[in-house]
Design an enzyme around this catalytic site. Structure first.
Site, mmCIF file in Angstrom:
data_model
loop_
_atom_site.group_PDB
_atom_site.id
_atom_site.type_symbol
_atom_site.label_atom_id
_atom_site.label_comp_id
_atom_site.label_asym_id
_atom_site.label_seq_id
_atom_site.Cartn_x
_atom_site.Cartn_y
_atom_site.Cartn_z
ATOM 1 N N PHE A 67 -0.097 -0.001 0.143
ATOM 2 C CA PHE A 67 0.250 0.132 1.564
ATOM 3 C C PHE A 67 1.535 -0.611 1.868
ATOM 4 O O PHE A 67 1.974 -1.470 1.077
ATOM 5 C CB PHE A 67 -0.880 -0.441 2.445
ATOM 6 C CG PHE A 67 -1.128 -1.913 2.223
ATOM 7 C CD1 PHE A 67 -0.407 -2.877 2.913
ATOM 8 C CD2 PHE A 67 -2.075 -2.346 1.300
ATOM 9 C CE1 PHE A 67 -0.627 -4.238 2.694
ATOM 10 C CE2 PHE A 67 -2.303 -3.702 1.075
ATOM 11 C CZ PHE A 67 -1.578 -4.646 1.770
ATOM 12 N N HIS A 99 0.398 -9.271 -9.370
ATOM 13 C CA HIS A 99 -0.973 -9.690 -9.696
ATOM 14 C C HIS A 99 -1.636 -8.913 -10.840
ATOM 15 O O HIS A 99 -2.789 -9.159 -11.160
ATOM 16 C CB HIS A 99 -1.876 -9.704 -8.438
ATOM 17 C CG HIS A 99 -1.873 -8.434 -7.646
ATOM 18 N ND1 HIS A 99 -1.560 -8.395 -6.305
ATOM 19 C CD2 HIS A 99 -2.144 -7.165 -7.989
ATOM 20 C CE1 HIS A 99 -1.648 -7.150 -5.866
ATOM 21 N NE2 HIS A 99 -2.002 -6.380 -6.865
ATOM 22 N N ASN A 100 -0.902 -7.936 -11.435
ATOM 23 C CA ASN A 100 -1.407 -7.255 -12.639
ATOM 24 C C ASN A 100 -0.384 -7.417 -13.755
ATOM 25 O O ASN A 100 0.634 -6.715 -13.772
ATOM 26 C CB ASN A 100 -1.568 -5.740 -12.409
ATOM 27 C CG ASN A 100 -2.701 -5.383 -11.475
ATOM 28 O OD1 ASN A 100 -3.513 -6.219 -11.108
ATOM 29 N ND2 ASN A 100 -2.764 -4.124 -11.092
ATOM 30 N N HIS A 118 -6.337 -12.140 -5.127
ATOM 31 C CA HIS A 118 -5.168 -11.341 -4.718
ATOM 32 C C HIS A 118 -5.482 -10.534 -3.466
ATOM 33 O O HIS A 118 -4.657 -9.752 -2.990
ATOM 34 C CB HIS A 118 -4.724 -10.413 -5.839
ATOM 35 C CG HIS A 118 -5.556 -9.178 -6.001
ATOM 36 N ND1 HIS A 118 -6.933 -9.210 -6.067
ATOM 37 C CD2 HIS A 118 -5.203 -7.872 -6.111
ATOM 38 C CE1 HIS A 118 -7.381 -7.978 -6.211
ATOM 39 N NE2 HIS A 118 -6.362 -7.148 -6.233
HETATM 40 N N1 LIG Z 1 -3.454 -5.981 4.821
HETATM 41 C C1 LIG Z 1 -4.018 -5.007 4.082
HETATM 42 N N2 LIG Z 1 -4.733 -5.346 2.977
HETATM 43 C C2 LIG Z 1 -5.261 -4.371 2.245
HETATM 44 C C3 LIG Z 1 -5.156 -3.003 2.599
HETATM 45 N N3 LIG Z 1 -5.817 -2.262 1.655
HETATM 46 C C4 LIG Z 1 -6.302 -3.142 0.757
HETATM 47 N N4 LIG Z 1 -5.967 -4.417 1.098
HETATM 48 C C5 LIG Z 1 -6.219 -5.668 0.364
HETATM 49 O O1 LIG Z 1 -5.317 -5.694 -0.743
HETATM 50 C C6 LIG Z 1 -6.028 -5.967 -1.946
HETATM 51 C C7 LIG Z 1 -5.323 -5.195 -3.039
HETATM 52 O O2 LIG Z 1 -6.165 -4.842 -4.093
HETATM 53 P P1 LIG Z 1 -5.707 -4.169 -5.468
HETATM 54 O O3 LIG Z 1 -6.839 -4.450 -6.407
HETATM 55 O O4 LIG Z 1 -5.457 -2.739 -5.232
HETATM 56 O O5 LIG Z 1 -4.462 -4.836 -5.916
HETATM 57 C C8 LIG Z 1 -7.476 -5.536 -1.676
HETATM 58 O O6 LIG Z 1 -8.380 -6.338 -2.387
HETATM 59 C C9 LIG Z 1 -7.630 -5.771 -0.193
HETATM 60 O O7 LIG Z 1 -8.121 -7.052 0.072
HETATM 61 C C10 LIG Z 1 -4.418 -2.671 3.771
HETATM 62 O O8 LIG Z 1 -4.261 -1.486 4.144
HETATM 63 N N5 LIG Z 1 -3.868 -3.698 4.475
HETATM 64 MN MN LIG Z 2 -2.584 -4.280 -6.522
#
Ligand SMILES: Nc1nc2c(ncn2[C@@H]2O[C@H](COP(=O)(O)O)[C@@H](O)[C@H]2O)c(=O)[nH]1
Ligand SMILES: [Mn+2]
Length: 382
Positions: free
Chosen positions: A144, A245-246, A297
């Protein structure tokens, strides 16, 4: 100094940073235990956002002595969070105009961007040309770009040290290496399946070269996503942070540290988001070997994607999900994704942050709250 009940020693070489208040799915703990038994693995650490992945958990760090496990990094090599502070005063935002402008934002970047793509690739040292056409695209899933405003400043001195302004709109970008990382993992699987490779073998060196380029590609991609949004909204911005983070990286004298959804705690200030309907926390890591030099993360999933859709599709219409309980707006043309990524599908970020604080791993700087979340412009779903 933190309280130790947020640091659990599950087995001799398995640590979990989470209090009893944080719900962790049993399957994720099983996957963590499984990863600890991989040949040459020295130690693994789960973060409070730990949740199950396909075979190995997300929200964890894994330290091996001399073996690289591409499977532990996953396919989205280089995924991370970049934060930009814009020059747009928060009282000058016309949100409906921004929604309209972002709604017609198309990926990928068009030909007008060729020079900027080239410059950005050079700036980050990206070598590959094979995925240029994907640069500037966010991708699906929980990637996003989010416009946010500062909600609370917890530590004025720390906030000033990173030039954080309460008066200006912030832009948080979460994306990774798109098809590039997938190709690198697929090449590994074709040759070695899920097995690890010796870091200083020919295969290990070849993987690392490609991996490192994908990490740089992902940083360049986040910068280009930010540039495209700034151009679309006619604003300017300065980069405050960009943290991956990966990835897998060498910890000198210790071994190879794999992070899968784990934010490094040894690279300065980081942003830890909750969901599109929750706060993002800006924190200063307290450098520590606890948690393998890593932090959560994000909030981590509570519900799998299919479960989120099944639970929410009877309760909410698409238009209900285009606004959040914080009053923010969501631009996402993919209806299925709107449900799969709903705030309800995530754990509490406030508790995750509390656990990291209690474990003595962070100092709070500020919380930010979303005003507009932009997700992939590709339509589909439902
Ligand atoms: N502020 C926002 N945070 C979000 C959104 N969608 C997910 N998230 C957070 O980001 C992490 C990313 O996880 P990943 O494993 O794909 O790196 C996820 O855990 C959520 O806490 C969003 O739209 N806005
Ligand atoms: Mn990610």
């Amino acid at each position: 100094m933190g309280t130790f009940n947020a640091i659990k020693q599950i087995e001799k070489n398995i640590e979990l940073i989470a209090s009893d208040k944080t719900w962790i799915e049993g399957k994720a703990i099983e996957q963590l235990k499984f990863s600890a038994k991989l040949p040459d693995m020295l130690k693994v650490a789960g973060m409070p956002d730990l949740h199950p992945g396909k075979s190995y958990p997300i929200g964890a760090a894994f330290l091996s002595k001399n073996t690289l496990y591409p499977y532990l990094v996953g396919s989205d090599i280089g995924c991370g969070m970049g934060l930009w502070q814009t020059d747009k005063p928060i009282n000058k935002v016309k949100i409906s105009r921004w929604i309209d402008k972002l709604s017609i934002l198309d990926d990928p970047l068009d030909l007008d961007w060729l020079d900027e793509i080239e410059q950005t690739k050079q700036q980050f040292g990206v070598i590959s040309r094979d995925f240029d056409q994907a640069l500037g695209s966010i991708g699906g899933g929980n990637h996003f770009a989010e416009l946010q405003i500062v909600d609370t400043i917890f530590d004025q001195t720390l906030a000033e040290a990173i030039h954080l302004s309460k008066k200006h709109v912030q832009l948080l970008v979460h994306s990774g290496s798109r098809g590039y990382g997938h190709e690198i993992l697929n090449q590994h699987i074709a040759q070695f399946n899920s097995a690890g490779i010796v870091a200083d073998s020919d295969a290990g060196v070849a993987y690392l070269n490609k991996h490192d380029d994908a990490v740089r590609w992902a940083c360049a991609n986040r910068a280009l996503i930010a540039s495209q949004i700034m151009a679309t909204l006619n604003i300017d911005a300065e980069s405050l942070l960009d943290v991956t983070h990966n990835l897998v990286s060498k910890q000198n004298g210790i071994g190879w540290l794999h992070r899968k959804g784990a934010t490094p705690s040894d690279q300065g200030v980081v942003a830890i988001p909750g969901s599109r309907g929750a706060h993002t926390y800006l924190v200063k890591p307290i450098k520590s070997a606890t948690g393998l030099f890593s932090l959560a993360h994000g909030a981590g999933r509570k519900w799998q994607r299919s479960e989120a859709k099944a639970r929410l599709s009877n309760k909410y219409r698409v238009q209900d999900l285009q606004k959040t309980s914080l009053g923010s707006h969501v631009v996402c043309k993919n209806k299925a994704l709107l449900y799969e990524e709903a705030p309800q599908a995530y754990k509490s970020i406030d508790q995750v942050i509390q656990d990291l604080k209690d474990a003595g791993l962070i100092e709070l700087i500020a919380s930010l709250k979303p005003i507009l979340t932009y997700k992939t412009s590709k339509s589909g779903g439902c």
